[in-house]
Design a protein around this motif. Structure first.
Motif, PDB file in Angstrom:
ATOM      1  N   ASP A   1      65.074 130.490 -21.778  1.00 31.90           N
ATOM      2  CA  ASP A   1      64.099 130.686 -22.938  1.00 31.90           C
ATOM      3  C   ASP A   1      64.967 130.725 -24.163  1.00 31.90           C
ATOM      4  O   ASP A   1      66.069 131.378 -24.130  1.00 31.90           O
ATOM      5  CB  ASP A   1      63.139 131.669 -22.661  1.00 31.90           C
TER       6      ASP A   1
ATOM      7  N   VAL B   1      59.093 133.773 -28.314  1.00 26.69           N
ATOM      8  CA  VAL B   1      59.822 133.157 -27.165  1.00 26.69           C
ATOM      9  C   VAL B   1      59.356 131.607 -26.924  1.00 26.69           C
ATOM     10  O   VAL B   1      58.128 131.461 -27.101  1.00 26.69           O
ATOM     11  CB  VAL B   1      59.561 133.891 -25.839  1.00 26.69           C
TER      12      VAL B   1
ATOM     13  N   ILE C   1      64.766 132.505 -27.745  1.00 25.23           N
ATOM     14  CA  ILE C   1      64.255 133.592 -28.657  1.00 25.23           C
ATOM     15  C   ILE C   1      64.490 133.522 -30.077  1.00 25.23           C
ATOM     16  O   ILE C   1      65.446 133.328 -30.505  1.00 25.23           O
ATOM     17  CB  ILE C   1      64.538 135.102 -27.974  1.00 25.23           C
TER      18      ILE C   1
ATOM     19  N   ALA D   1      66.897 142.066 -20.298  1.00 25.86           N
ATOM     20  CA  ALA D   1      67.309 140.609 -20.405  1.00 25.86           C
ATOM     21  C   ALA D   1      68.593 140.654 -21.275  1.00 25.86           C
ATOM     22  O   ALA D   1      68.811 141.509 -22.315  1.00 25.86           O
ATOM     23  CB  ALA D   1      66.236 139.677 -21.137  1.00 25.86           C
TER      24      ALA D   1
ATOM     25  N   TRP E   1      68.520 131.994 -33.871  1.00 20.79           N
ATOM     26  CA  TRP E   1      67.881 131.838 -32.873  1.00 20.79           C
ATOM     27  C   TRP E   1      69.032 131.906 -31.409  1.00 20.79           C
ATOM     28  O   TRP E   1      70.238 131.480 -31.786  1.00 20.79           O
ATOM     29  CB  TRP E   1      67.505 130.327 -32.808  1.00 20.79           C
ATOM     30  N   ALA E   2      68.449 132.373 -30.294  1.00 19.02           N
ATOM     31  CA  ALA E   2      69.543 132.600 -29.188  1.00 19.02           C
ATOM     32  C   ALA E   2      68.880 132.298 -27.868  1.00 19.02           C
ATOM     33  O   ALA E   2      67.694 132.445 -27.881  1.00 19.02           O
ATOM     34  CB  ALA E   2      70.232 134.022 -29.227  1.00 19.02           C
ATOM     35  N   GLU E   3      69.669 131.939 -26.998  1.00 21.39           N
ATOM     36  CA  GLU E   3      69.322 131.731 -25.903  1.00 21.39           C
ATOM     37  C   GLU E   3      69.342 132.965 -24.683  1.00 21.39           C
ATOM     38  O   GLU E   3      70.311 133.566 -24.693  1.00 21.39           O
ATOM     39  CB  GLU E   3      69.981 130.615 -25.055  1.00 21.39           C
ATOM     40  N   LEU E   4      68.232 132.865 -23.721  1.00 22.67           N
ATOM     41  CA  LEU E   4      68.337 134.008 -23.020  1.00 22.67           C
ATOM     42  C   LEU E   4      69.349 133.605 -21.739  1.00 22.67           C
ATOM     43  O   LEU E   4      69.138 132.685 -20.970  1.00 22.67           O
ATOM     44  CB  LEU E   4      67.169 134.392 -22.478  1.00 22.67           C
TER      45      LEU E   4
ATOM     46  N   ARG F   1      68.524 137.876 -16.780  1.00 23.17           N
ATOM     47  CA  ARG F   1      67.489 138.635 -16.524  1.00 23.17           C
ATOM     48  C   ARG F   1      67.864 139.411 -15.366  1.00 23.17           C
ATOM     49  O   ARG F   1      67.345 139.576 -14.280  1.00 23.17           O
ATOM     50  CB  ARG F   1      66.361 138.133 -16.553  1.00 23.17           C
TER      51      ARG F   1
ATOM     52  N   CYS G   1      70.717 138.214 -24.077  1.00 23.46           N
ATOM     53  CA  CYS G   1      70.549 137.186 -24.957  1.00 23.46           C
ATOM     54  C   CYS G   1      71.873 137.021 -25.337  1.00 23.46           C
ATOM     55  O   CYS G   1      72.705 137.636 -25.855  1.00 23.46           O
ATOM     56  CB  CYS G   1      69.433 137.533 -26.033  1.00 23.46           C
TER      57      CYS G   1
ATOM     58  N   PRO H   1      62.903 140.556 -32.060  1.00 20.30           N
ATOM     59  CA  PRO H   1      62.301 139.414 -31.387  1.00 20.30           C
ATOM     60  C   PRO H   1      60.894 139.203 -32.008  1.00 20.30           C
ATOM     61  O   PRO H   1      60.217 139.938 -32.051  1.00 20.30           O
ATOM     62  CB  PRO H   1      62.122 139.895 -30.028  1.00 20.30           C
TER      63      PRO H   1
ATOM     64  N   HIS I   1      76.578 139.656 -27.040  1.00 20.12           N
ATOM     65  CA  HIS I   1      75.361 139.673 -26.135  1.00 20.12           C
ATOM     66  C   HIS I   1      74.230 140.696 -26.848  1.00 20.12           C
ATOM     67  O   HIS I   1      74.811 141.672 -27.476  1.00 20.12           O
ATOM     68  CB  HIS I   1      75.606 140.218 -24.812  1.00 20.12           C
TER      69      HIS I   1
END
Length: 441
Positions: free
Chosen positions: A404, A366, A406, A345, A333-336, A339, A347, A363, A389
């Motif tokens: 968000d 979301v 992901i 995008a 699990w990771a955060e965006l 963008r 992450c 992925p 990243h």
């Protein structure tokens, strides 16, 4: 075919202290007893936990466990799951308690971890080296005299090093040696070489004893499926021949094991070796598959597709789809974070956080403010990884925003799990139920 719709929960024995230096643990957490983690209400998508983190779907793991144990049992095989995959004693123990024959490890240190966790029947599915490795192994067994430990040998030199170490430790019980045959990696390349190894064991005056024959058939695989099938089949035929030679050598009363089987060609191992072993009432076929209990969205998903193409999976006397029966249990699990362009995008997850040697992460979903968003018409794709990243290719109109979370499926559990000190087990609602410590060193 998944019969385990409500698999039993996993037990945790490895108690430890959690704090916010560990991946996943929320900032400000200090001195949290791991037994209390299930009471915290943590969910990887709600913004509370430190990201990135790794979760284990406990129901999927237990379902895979029960299904593969059933498969092995119905096909005349035992299973010593390879603990190198998670190096989590709780998970290794759960497999043994559910019916596993024993546990497989890759080296002496891993054996120490499992012995200290109470797992005492171990296969070291590797050579230990020369005099230094043999001496370390002797010290380990001296400290754990009740352990039932098996070790690979693929050369006369290794046998001599082991014998010398045992001569220097007269109180040690005879060491159980598995003659290893192989292709493309370790292992004797012919029955002539394997017979020489057996001769060397016999010449140790009882300090070592022949316990069976071993291989890792996955090393024989080749890019071309037809040639791969031929190479794996040829290796397994040689293993079967060597088993018969060892039985003739030591007589019919001594137990022998035949051990092979990763998570890709286990069906071929069963087909080639199970009938042979079943005719010998003192022999046991031991599979060593490990990754199959975790499965994935990449290499092992494709591998089970190949098993299906061979019509290689059956339970309950009927053919079934392995690809549809086993469930991927791991998620990262990771955060965006950014963008910067309509179709790109960034992450907060990279090569330090997820496996990439057998394919990029995938992925899956979301989440925004803890709620799962509707899937876009075209799922984002990871096109590149840096250290920290992930670069996601998007459609310009995709509803994906900074902040968000992901959920990613992974490819190759072995090289993902070793990045984490803690695996967070989640229940069917996705909330953290347990914290499983890992011991990769």
């Amino acid at each position: 075919m998944n019969e385990n719709t409500s698999a039993p929960p996993l037990d945790v024995h490895e108690n430890f202290t959690l704090d916010d230096r560990m991946r996943g643990v929320p900032p400000g957490t200090s001195g949290l007893d791991s037994n209390l983690v299930g009471q915290q209400g943590w969910h990887p998508a709600d913004g509370c936990m430190s990201l990135p983190l790794l979760t284990l779907d406990e129901a999927a793991f237990a379902s895979n466990r029960d299904l593969f144990l059933r498969y092995a049992r119905e096909h005349g095989a035992a299973i010593a799951p390879h603990a190198k995959t998670p190096m989590a004693p709780d998970l290794a123990r759960s497999l043994v308690e559910a019916g596993g024959w024993g546990t497989t490890v890759a080296d002496i240190r891993q054996a120490t971890v499992m012995l200290k966790a109470g797992l005492s029947r171990l296969i070291i599915a590797n050579e230990v080296g020369g005099a230094g490795g043999a001496s370390r192994l002797a010290k380990l067994i001296g400290a754990w005299p009740g352990a039932e430990l098996y070790v690979f040998a693929d050369s006369v030199a290794i046998v001599r090093a082991l014998a010398d170490a045992w001569r220097g430790n007269a109180d040690l019980a005879p060491l159980r040696v598995l003659v290893e045959l192989g292709a493309a990696r370790a292992g004797a390349r012919s029955t002539t070489e394997a017979e020489a190894i057996a001769d060397a064991v016999a010449a140790t005056g009882g300090r070592l004893r022949i316990a069976g024959v071993a291989t890792y058939e996955g090393a024989a695989a080749q890019p071309d499926p037809v040639r791969s099938d031929e190479a794996v089949s040829a290796l397994l035929a040689t293993v079967g021949d060597m088993f018969l030679r060892l039985r003739a050598r030591i007589g019919g009363d001594a137990p022998l094991i035949v051990t092979a089987g990763g998570s890709v060609f286990f069906d071929k191992v069963v087909t080639a070796l199970s009938p042979l072993v079943e005719r010998d009432d003192k022999a046991t076929l031991v599979l060593r598959s490990g990754a199959i209990f975790f499965h994935d969205h990449g290499i092992y998903d494709r591998s089970l597709g190949a098993v299906d193409a061979r019509n290689g999976f059956a339970v309950g006397g009927a053919g079934a789809s392995a690809r549809r029966s086993f469930r991927p249990a791991l998620r990262v699990w990771a955060e965006l974070l950014s963008r910067p362009e309509p179709s790109l995008a960034i992450c907060g997850m990279g090569m330090r956080d997820v496996s990439f040697d057998q394919g990029f992460p995938k992925p899956l979903a979301v989440y925004r403010a803890g709620q799962k968003l509707p899937a876009p018409p075209m799922q984002p794709q990871v096109i590149k990884l840096n250290d920290q990243h992930a670069f996601l290719s998007l459609q310009p109109g995709d509803d994906i925003a900074v902040g968000d979370v992901i959920e990613f499926g992974i490819s190759h559990p072995c090289t993902c799990l070793d990045r984490y000190r803690v695996i967070f087990g989640v229940d069917e609602s996705g909330h953290v139920a347990h914290a499983f410590p890992t011991f990769f060193g």
